[in-house]
Design a protein around this motif. Structure first.
Motif, PDB file in Angstrom:
ATOM      1  N   THR B   9      31.384  31.619  42.282  1.00 12.35           N
ATOM      2  CA  THR B   9      33.532  31.409  42.628  1.00 12.35           C
ATOM      3  C   THR B   9      32.766  29.941  41.670  1.00 12.35           C
ATOM      4  O   THR B   9      32.310  29.481  41.168  1.00 12.35           O
ATOM      5  CB  THR B   9      33.356  30.612  44.308  1.00 12.35           C
ATOM      6  OG1 THR B   9      32.415  30.100  44.492  1.00 12.35           O
ATOM      7  CG2 THR B   9      32.638  32.044  45.031  1.00 12.35           C
ATOM      8  N   LEU B  32      38.786  30.309  41.538  1.00 13.05           N
ATOM      9  CA  LEU B  32      38.309  31.952  40.708  1.00 13.05           C
ATOM     10  C   LEU B  32      37.082  32.483  41.912  1.00 13.05           C
ATOM     11  O   LEU B  32      36.361  31.093  42.182  1.00 13.05           O
ATOM     12  CB  LEU B  32      37.954  31.475  39.340  1.00 13.05           C
ATOM     13  CG  LEU B  32      38.827  31.141  38.739  1.00 13.05           C
ATOM     14  CD1 LEU B  32      38.238  30.530  36.850  1.00 13.05           C
ATOM     15  CD2 LEU B  32      40.103  32.334  38.627  1.00 13.05           C
ATOM     16  N   ALA B  33      37.344  33.491  41.951  1.00 13.37           N
ATOM     17  CA  ALA B  33      36.012  33.764  42.946  1.00 13.37           C
ATOM     18  C   ALA B  33      35.555  35.953  42.492  1.00 13.37           C
ATOM     19  O   ALA B  33      37.319  36.690  41.591  1.00 13.37           O
ATOM     20  CB  ALA B  33      36.411  34.730  44.189  1.00 13.37           C
ATOM     21  N   VAL B  54      39.294  36.927  41.609  1.00 12.85           N
ATOM     22  CA  VAL B  54      40.422  36.551  42.262  1.00 12.85           C
ATOM     23  C   VAL B  54      40.767  35.617  41.606  1.00 12.85           C
ATOM     24  O   VAL B  54      39.873  34.270  41.420  1.00 12.85           O
ATOM     25  CB  VAL B  54      39.961  35.833  43.991  1.00 12.85           C
ATOM     26  CG1 VAL B  54      41.283  35.463  44.681  1.00 12.85           C
ATOM     27  CG2 VAL B  54      39.583  37.829  44.286  1.00 12.85           C
TER      28      VAL B  54
END
Lengths: 250, 84
Positions: B9, B32-33, B54
């Motif tokens: 992440t 963000l992941a 993501v």
């Protein structure tokens, strides 16, 4: 025959060396202007204030501000590119809150919040903010600005940097024309032969340069500070978002 | 979201500042992941550089400093806010 070949080779090598050194000293096409800009850029970058100190002042000013409006647009989902633009949207929300001291009031959805508690007007009654799913989403996604700055400040010493240290277009457009004018003025003085009035004019140019430098320093200050969060903080933020149920869990 | 790779992440804030007032203008947060087996990651920097992942963008805008009138909080709402 071999001797001629050798002479030709050595000649070509010397020519190549000569051209290389000429290019190295004076890059082709606007080389002078570019290198001047780079030097100026690096000089202004060296003069930049510490982003952490600036951020602390901003956080203090925000805390002192009696009231203000905060609007949030959230967009989330899946991205596939390096610029992280969301191409598969799972959540898109907009919130607006008026902050007055420690209290935030929201009109849509109708709610009052502090950093610890919240009351929302649900189906004709005032209820705890977390008793409703859509309110929970707002609570998780729409963070208090002071909270954001607390987190940013916590991580600023390790991860704060100025973004685009070059002057902004809008700001520099006004400043660039006097700069160009000054450059032209100083060059015209330089080109003139030494004489009586030239010294007086040179002093004027020096003063103008000082003013120009001060103006440039103000304009050159970048407006954006980037703070990289460590992975643990990013994970905490991710879990908060996940708890808002906006990941398509229901 | 079972495919989320929580070990990858990253997040950052971009804070825009008005130097004259020393107040924030905008704050952008990008979160963000990675998703398991689908995200491209730069091995050196461990940053997400592509592939499916993501992404959440939070864009805050601040305005009307000192111009907001104190809200009138209904008694029932006050009671809820006052609860420990």
């Amino acid at each position: 025959m071999e001797r001629t070949k050798l002479t030709l080779l050595v000649g070509a090598w010397i020519l190549a060396l000569g051209l290389g050194s000429v290019w190295a000293g004076n890059p082709p096409r606007d080389g002078g202007k570019d290198s001047k800009g780079t030097v100026e850029g690096s000089k202004s970058a060296a003069k930049l204030p510490n982003p952490v100190g600036v951020l602390q002042k901003v956080a203090k000013s925000l805390a002192k501000a009696r009231s203000y409006r905060a609007c949030l647009d959230v967009q989330g989902g899946f991205a596939t590119r390096a610029d992280h633009e969301v191409t598969e949207v799972t959540v898109r929300e907009s919130y607006e809150g008026e902050i007055h001291g420690t209290l935030m009031s929201c009109k849509q959805p109708k709610a009052f919040r502090t950093q610890k508690k919240g009351a929302a007007y649900i189906e004709g009654n005032w209820r705890d903010l977390l008793s409703d799913r859509s309110m929970t989403k707002m609570e998780r996604l729409f963070r208090f600005p002071e909270e954001i700055f607390d987190r940013a400040l916590r991580n600023a010493p390790k991860g704060a940097t100025w973004l685009n240290p070059q002057p902004r277009d809008s700001g520099s457009s006004g400043a660039s024309s006097p700069k160009e004018e000054d450059d032209e003025a100083s060059s015209s003085v330089d080109e003139q032969p030494d004489g009586g009035p030239a010294t007086g004019r040179t002093v004027v140019v020096k003063k103008a340069e000082k003013v120009k430098n001060l103006a440039e320093a103000a304009v050159a200050l970048p407006r954006f500070i980037r703070i990289e969060l460590p992975p643990e903080e990013a994970l905490t933020a991710l879990i908060t978002v996940q708890n808002s149920n906006c990941f398509g869990g229901g | 979201m079972s495919s989320l790779d929580k070990s990858l992440t990253s997040a950052y804030y971009d804070i825009e500042i008005d130097h004259a007032s020393q107040l924030p203008v905008t704050v952008k947060m990008v979160l963000l992941a990675a998703t398991k087996g689908e995200t491209e990651v730069d091995k050196a920097t461990k940053k997400i550089v592509g592939g499916k992942h993501v992404a959440f963008w939070f864009n805050y805008k601040f305005s009307d400093f000192g111009k907001i009138t104190k809200p009138d909080v209904p008694r029932e709402a006050q009671r809820i806010l006052a609860r420990g």
